[in-house]
Design an enzyme around this catalytic site. Structure first.
Site, PDB file in Angstrom:
ATOM      1  N   TYR A 130      65.570  53.948   2.333  1.00 12.12           N
ATOM      2  CA  TYR A 130      66.976  54.333   2.393  1.00 12.12           C
ATOM      3  C   TYR A 130      67.122  55.781   2.834  1.00 12.12           C
ATOM      4  CZ  TYR A 130      66.630  57.099  -1.925  1.00 12.12           C
ATOM      5  OH  TYR A 130      66.301  58.053  -2.841  1.00 12.12           O
ATOM      6  N   ARG A 136      63.377  60.802   9.575  1.00 17.18           N
ATOM      7  CA  ARG A 136      62.714  60.479   8.305  1.00 17.18           C
ATOM      8  C   ARG A 136      62.821  58.977   8.012  1.00 17.18           C
ATOM      9  NH1 ARG A 136      64.561  63.585   2.900  1.00 17.18           N
ATOM     10  NH2 ARG A 136      66.375  62.225   3.150  1.00 17.18           N
ATOM     11  N   ARG A 173      60.146  33.957  -2.439  1.00 19.26           N
ATOM     12  CA  ARG A 173      59.438  35.041  -3.134  1.00 19.26           C
ATOM     13  C   ARG A 173      57.922  34.854  -3.101  1.00 19.26           C
ATOM     14  NH1 ARG A 173      57.185  36.853  -7.633  1.00 19.26           N
ATOM     15  NH2 ARG A 173      57.642  38.999  -8.262  1.00 19.26           N
ATOM     16  N   HIS A 211      54.377  37.806  -2.645  1.00 18.00           N
ATOM     17  CA  HIS A 211      54.109  39.225  -2.405  1.00 18.00           C
ATOM     18  C   HIS A 211      53.807  39.599  -0.947  1.00 18.00           C
ATOM     19  CE1 HIS A 211      54.088  39.301  -6.740  1.00 18.00           C
ATOM     20  NE2 HIS A 211      53.835  40.603  -6.768  1.00 18.00           N
ATOM     21  N   LYS A 271      60.660  57.433   1.586  1.00 18.88           N
ATOM     22  CA  LYS A 271      61.937  57.353   0.871  1.00 18.88           C
ATOM     23  C   LYS A 271      62.216  55.889   0.548  1.00 18.88           C
ATOM     24  CE  LYS A 271      66.427  59.666   0.828  1.00 18.88           C
ATOM     25  NZ  LYS A 271      66.313  60.131  -0.545  1.00 18.88           N
ATOM     26  N   GLU A 275      58.438  68.051  -7.655  1.00 19.89           N
ATOM     27  CA  GLU A 275      59.823  68.169  -7.189  1.00 19.89           C
ATOM     28  C   GLU A 275      60.731  67.660  -8.293  1.00 19.89           C
ATOM     29  OE1 GLU A 275      60.637  65.488  -3.877  1.00 19.89           O
ATOM     30  OE2 GLU A 275      59.311  63.983  -4.722  1.00 19.89           O
ATOM     31  N   LEU A 309      58.974  64.232  -1.460  1.00 17.38           N
ATOM     32  CA  LEU A 309      59.772  63.828  -0.305  1.00 17.38           C
ATOM     33  C   LEU A 309      60.090  65.070   0.533  1.00 17.38           C
ATOM     34  CD1 LEU A 309      61.352  61.352   0.913  1.00 17.38           C
ATOM     35  CD2 LEU A 309      63.371  62.428  -0.075  1.00 17.38           C
TER      36      LEU A 309
HETATM   37  N1  PMP Z   1      63.115  64.616  -3.446  1.00 21.14           N
HETATM   38  C1  PMP Z   1      63.556  63.410  -3.877  1.00 21.14           C
HETATM   39  C2  PMP Z   1      62.671  62.592  -4.758  1.00 21.14           C
HETATM   40  C3  PMP Z   1      64.825  62.950  -3.499  1.00 21.14           C
HETATM   41  O1  PMP Z   1      65.258  61.751  -3.913  1.00 21.14           O
HETATM   42  C4  PMP Z   1      65.650  63.765  -2.700  1.00 21.14           C
HETATM   43  C5  PMP Z   1      67.043  63.321  -2.342  1.00 21.14           C
HETATM   44  N2  PMP Z   1      67.018  62.353  -1.353  1.00 21.14           N
HETATM   45  C6  PMP Z   1      65.152  65.012  -2.277  1.00 21.14           C
HETATM   46  C7  PMP Z   1      63.871  65.401  -2.662  1.00 21.14           C
HETATM   47  C8  PMP Z   1      65.963  65.908  -1.377  1.00 21.14           C
HETATM   48  O2  PMP Z   1      66.061  65.339  -0.103  1.00 21.14           O
HETATM   49  P1  PMP Z   1      67.298  65.658   0.849  1.00 21.14           P
HETATM   50  O3  PMP Z   1      67.384  67.147   0.942  1.00 21.14           O
HETATM   51  O4  PMP Z   1      66.919  65.007   2.137  1.00 21.14           O
HETATM   52  O5  PMP Z   1      68.502  65.057   0.218  1.00 21.14           O
END
Ligand code: PMP
Length: 286
Positions: A33, A52, A100, A102, A147, A180, A205
């Site tokens: 997403y 991304r 369903r 895997h 993501k 993070e 991310l």
């Molecule tokens: N880390 C994670 C785990 C996130 O979910 C997000 C938000 N999408 C971010 C960092 C920040 O990413 P962005 O600046 O692209 O929103």
């Protein structure tokens, strides 16, 4: 709430926008997403988000559900139909529905949904709202660079923050390093005035806000380091903040029970928020 949502080729009233019970996104979190900001009617950092998205899709060996240019068109149409001037777009692609099992199905059509919702345009003061963060063990998988819609650890860890009256959980790996936030990237300013955010690898991310800010501050001649930092270092920092598409630049004035700096948003945090808000304003004009 969105009024109109795009689901697999159709624009539907939001309440009727559904996917099949055997959608692999629903059963296996087999999908990816993006959340993209809309400022002054313009999609913020569209190409960076779609790059991304492209990378996330390819890591799951998923084809684009529609051509990239078509997705640009769908996003604009969803903004228009939902009359969004400030807010965000949510897009999600999954491996589609199949009985369903895997392994990847021999045949399935990828699902694509696109929604958009309005949000109040934040004033500088509102954006600068002080926040606490708490530390939590990083219990996620080892591919946080994707993501993926598999967000259960993030949900549980964010809920822990809410229950502790904090805005975010900062996630700590087995070595005591801050990776993070549950939905944001983490930054600190050390007592040696070093601005630090963690380097990119599969533990975090690659935030698009992080990327935009690194570019903006480079243009302003502000130096920074992309390296690991520990929770202890963060607690001794002069300033701490976190960034994301929806949070923008949020000061963290308390980490667990420790007050950061003088308990107020610091000068560099304020400066970076100003640069970022100006950048967003200039993207779509006033
Ligand atoms: N880390 C994670 C785990 C996130 O979910 C997000 C938000 N999408 C971010 C960092 C920040 O990413 P962005 O600046 O692209 O929103």
């Amino acid at each position: 709430m969105p009024k109109v949502t795009y689901v697999n080729g159709r624009y539907l009233p939001h309440g009727q926008a559904v996917v099949h019970v055997e959608d692999r996104g629903f059963q296996f979190a087999d999908g990816v997403y993006e959340v993209i900001a809309v400022a002054n009617g313009t999609i913020v950092d569209e190409e960076a988000h779609l790059d991304r998205f492209d990378r996330s899709l390819s890591e799951l060996r998923l084809d684009w559900p529609v051509y990239r240019r078509a997705l640009g068109f769908i996003m604009r149409e969803i903004i228009r139909r939902n009359t969004v001037r400030h807010g965000s777009i949510y897009l999600q692609a999954t491996r589609g529905s199949a009985p369903r099992n895997h392994p990847f199905p021999d045949f399935s059509l990828p699902s694509l949904i696109v929604t958009a919702k309005s949000a109040k345009k934040l004033s500088y003061e509102a954006a600068l709202e002080k926040n606490s963060v708490i530390s939590q063990p990083d219990i996620r998988w080892r591919r946080c660079d994707i993501k993926s819609v598999s967000l259960l650890p993030n949900v549980l860890l964010k809920q822990a923050a809410v229950e502790a009256d904090a805005a975010e959980s900062w996630l700590i790996d087995d070595r005591g390093i801050v990776t993070e936030g549950t939905a944001s990237n983490a930054w600190i300013v050390t007592d040696q005035d070093e601005l630090i955010t963690r380097h990119l690898d599969s533990s975090i991310l690659a935030g698009i806000t992080r990327q935009a800010i690194l570019k903006l501050i480079s243009q302003e001649g502000i130096s920074f380091l992309e390296r690991e930092f520990t929770l202890e270092e963060a607690k001794q920092a002069k300033e701490a903040f976190f960034t994301s598409t929806t949070a923008l630049v949020k000061p963290a004035v308390k980490i667990d029970e420790v007050i950061i700096g003088d308990g107020q948003p610091g000068p560099l945090t304020r400066k970076i928020l100003t640069y970022y808000m100006d950048y967003m304003d200039n993207i779509g004009g006033q």
